[in-house]
Scaffold this motif. Structure first.
Motif, short mmCIF file in Angstrom:
data_model
loop_
_atom_site.label_atom_id
_atom_site.label_comp_id
_atom_site.label_asym_id
_atom_site.label_seq_id
_atom_site.Cartn_x
_atom_site.Cartn_y
_atom_site.Cartn_z
N HIS A 117 4.04 7.97 9.50
CA HIS A 117 3.18 6.92 8.95
C HIS A 117 2.31 7.40 7.80
O HIS A 117 1.84 8.54 7.78
CB HIS A 117 2.29 6.35 10.05
CG HIS A 117 3.06 5.74 11.18
ND1 HIS A 117 2.50 5.51 12.41
CD2 HIS A 117 4.35 5.32 11.26
CE1 HIS A 117 3.41 4.96 13.20
NE2 HIS A 117 4.55 4.85 12.53
N ALA A 118 2.08 6.51 6.87
CA ALA A 118 1.13 6.77 5.79
C ALA A 118 -0.28 6.71 6.37
O ALA A 118 -0.50 6.17 7.47
CB ALA A 118 1.28 5.73 4.68
N GLU A 150 12.75 18.09 5.29
CA GLU A 150 12.22 17.84 3.95
C GLU A 150 11.35 16.59 3.94
O GLU A 150 10.30 16.55 3.29
CB GLU A 150 13.36 17.70 2.94
CG GLU A 150 12.93 17.78 1.49
CD GLU A 150 12.36 19.13 1.12
OE1 GLU A 150 11.54 19.20 0.18
OE2 GLU A 150 12.72 20.14 1.77
N ALA A 151 11.79 15.57 4.69
CA ALA A 151 11.05 14.31 4.73
C ALA A 151 9.68 14.50 5.37
O ALA A 151 8.67 13.99 4.88
CB ALA A 151 11.85 13.25 5.48
N VAL A 152 9.63 15.23 6.49
CA VAL A 152 8.34 15.43 7.15
C VAL A 152 7.42 16.31 6.31
O VAL A 152 6.20 16.08 6.24
CB VAL A 152 8.53 16.03 8.57
CG1 VAL A 152 8.93 17.49 8.52
CG2 VAL A 152 7.25 15.87 9.40
N LYS A 153 8.00 17.27 5.62
CA LYS A 153 7.21 18.12 4.72
C LYS A 153 6.56 17.29 3.62
O LYS A 153 5.37 17.45 3.31
CB LYS A 153 8.11 19.19 4.10
CG LYS A 153 7.40 20.17 3.20
CD LYS A 153 8.38 21.19 2.66
CE LYS A 153 7.69 22.14 1.68
NZ LYS A 153 8.64 23.14 1.13
N ASN A 154 7.33 16.36 3.05
CA ASN A 154 6.81 15.50 1.99
C ASN A 154 5.77 14.53 2.52
O ASN A 154 4.75 14.26 1.85
CB ASN A 154 7.95 14.74 1.32
CG ASN A 154 8.86 15.65 0.52
OD1 ASN A 154 8.45 16.72 0.06
ND2 ASN A 154 10.11 15.24 0.34
N LYS A 155 6.02 13.97 3.71
CA LYS A 155 5.07 13.03 4.32
C LYS A 155 3.71 13.70 4.56
O LYS A 155 2.66 13.14 4.26
CB LYS A 155 5.63 12.50 5.65
CG LYS A 155 6.64 11.38 5.52
CD LYS A 155 5.95 10.05 5.28
CE LYS A 155 6.90 8.89 5.41
NZ LYS A 155 6.23 7.59 5.18
N VAL A 156 3.76 14.90 5.11
CA VAL A 156 2.52 15.63 5.40
C VAL A 156 1.80 15.99 4.11
O VAL A 156 0.57 15.87 4.01
CB VAL A 156 2.82 16.88 6.24
CG1 VAL A 156 1.60 17.78 6.33
CG2 VAL A 156 3.30 16.49 7.63
N ASP A 158 1.93 14.38 1.25
CA ASP A 158 1.35 13.16 0.70
C ASP A 158 0.08 12.77 1.45
O ASP A 158 -0.90 12.33 0.86
CB ASP A 158 2.37 12.02 0.77
CG ASP A 158 3.52 12.20 -0.21
OD1 ASP A 158 3.39 13.03 -1.13
OD2 ASP A 158 4.55 11.54 -0.03
N TYR A 159 0.12 12.93 2.77
CA TYR A 159 -1.04 12.60 3.60
C TYR A 159 -2.23 13.49 3.23
O TYR A 159 -3.36 13.01 3.03
CB TYR A 159 -0.67 12.78 5.07
CG TYR A 159 -1.55 12.03 6.05
CD1 TYR A 159 -1.05 10.92 6.74
CD2 TYR A 159 -2.86 12.41 6.30
CE1 TYR A 159 -1.83 10.23 7.65
CE2 TYR A 159 -3.65 11.72 7.21
CZ TYR A 159 -3.13 10.63 7.88
OH TYR A 159 -3.91 9.93 8.77
N LEU A 164 -7.51 14.88 0.44
CA LEU A 164 -8.22 15.72 -0.52
C LEU A 164 -8.91 14.92 -1.62
O LEU A 164 -9.65 15.49 -2.42
CB LEU A 164 -7.25 16.73 -1.13
CG LEU A 164 -6.87 17.89 -0.21
CD1 LEU A 164 -5.74 18.71 -0.80
CD2 LEU A 164 -8.09 18.78 0.08
N GLU A 165 -8.67 13.62 -1.64
CA GLU A 165 -9.39 12.77 -2.58
C GLU A 165 -10.86 12.65 -2.18
O GLU A 165 -11.73 12.38 -3.01
CB GLU A 165 -8.75 11.38 -2.65
CG GLU A 165 -7.35 11.40 -3.28
CD GLU A 165 -6.70 10.03 -3.25
OE1 GLU A 165 -7.35 9.07 -2.76
OE2 GLU A 165 -5.55 9.90 -3.71
N THR A 166 -11.14 12.85 -0.89
CA THR A 166 -12.51 12.73 -0.40
C THR A 166 -13.01 13.99 0.31
O THR A 166 -14.20 14.12 0.55
CB THR A 166 -12.65 11.53 0.56
OG1 THR A 166 -11.66 11.64 1.60
CG2 THR A 166 -12.46 10.21 -0.18
#
Length: 202
Positions: A117-118, A150-156, A158-159, A164-166
């Motif tokens: 999930h995002a 690869e998908a879980v690596k990318n999801k994590v 992105d999360y 890190l924006e805050t």
């Protein structure tokens, strides 16, 4: 770390009723149906230790499990289960916050996130609340087996990028799969290191 034994000790709804002994406690929390009980069972190597259910929102109490007769895993109720009534949600919120803020033995809080999930608003708000209250915590991404490596690596990634924006820096991050046993050694090693620290309530 080798887990020699793990057993259920007590369930309760009040921090004051938690075990009186002074041992490190590692609490696990997450939104309903995130795989919390399955992860606890995987970590301890006992399939039926924590109750698992296909129905979200079954954990309604603070559950203590004594591991290796030396430290506790604490299974906290899931947060954000919308089907509960307002009074029930408020009661759970008070119970969860009471434990997290007032339990001196709680060495670390493991916040579980479904890796598929995002970021959800409720999770981001919970992270902010933990930060505001200086609660030591880790992020544990669950159900990694539902995605390719690869998908879980990318999801994590992105999360974490959104966090890190805050956040200036992130707490420790773990990727797990209760089905495959992924992340077990890493989590237990982290707990093993924390067990060496003195408790402030000693």
């Amino acid at each position: 770390m080798i887990i020699n034994n793990a057993r259920f000790v007590i369930s309760n709804s009040k921090v004051s009723a938690c075990p009186a002994d002074v041992r490190h406690e590692y609490a696990f929390i997450g939104r309903s149906n995130v795989g919390k009980s399955s992860l606890i069972n995987m970590l301890t190597g006992q399939k039926g230790l924590a109750m698992t259910s296909a129905t979200p929102g079954k954990t309604m109490l603070i559950n203590h499990f004594l591991v290796n007769d030396s430290w506790y895993i604490v299974d906290l109720p899931g947060y954000g289960y919308a089907r509960r009534g307002k009074d029930s949600r408020e009661k759970l919120r008070t119970m969860i916050e009471g434990y997290i803020l007032n339990r001196a033995q709680m060495t670390n809080l493991f916040v579980l996130i479904d890796s598929r999930h995002a970021p959800q608003k409720i999770d981001l708000e919970f992270f902010d609340w933990l930060g505001e209250n200086s609660v030591p915590f880790c992020i544990v991404f669950t159900k990694a087996d539902k995605l390719g490596n690869e998908a879980v690596k990318n999801k994590v990634a992105d999360y974490c990028k959104i966090l890190l924006e805050t956040w200036e820096e992130l707490p420790p991050v773990f990727i797990t799969s209760s089905e495959k046993g992924r992340g077990r050694e890493e989590l237990l090693e982290y707990i093993s290191q924390l067990n060496k620290l003195p408790l402030e309530c000693d």
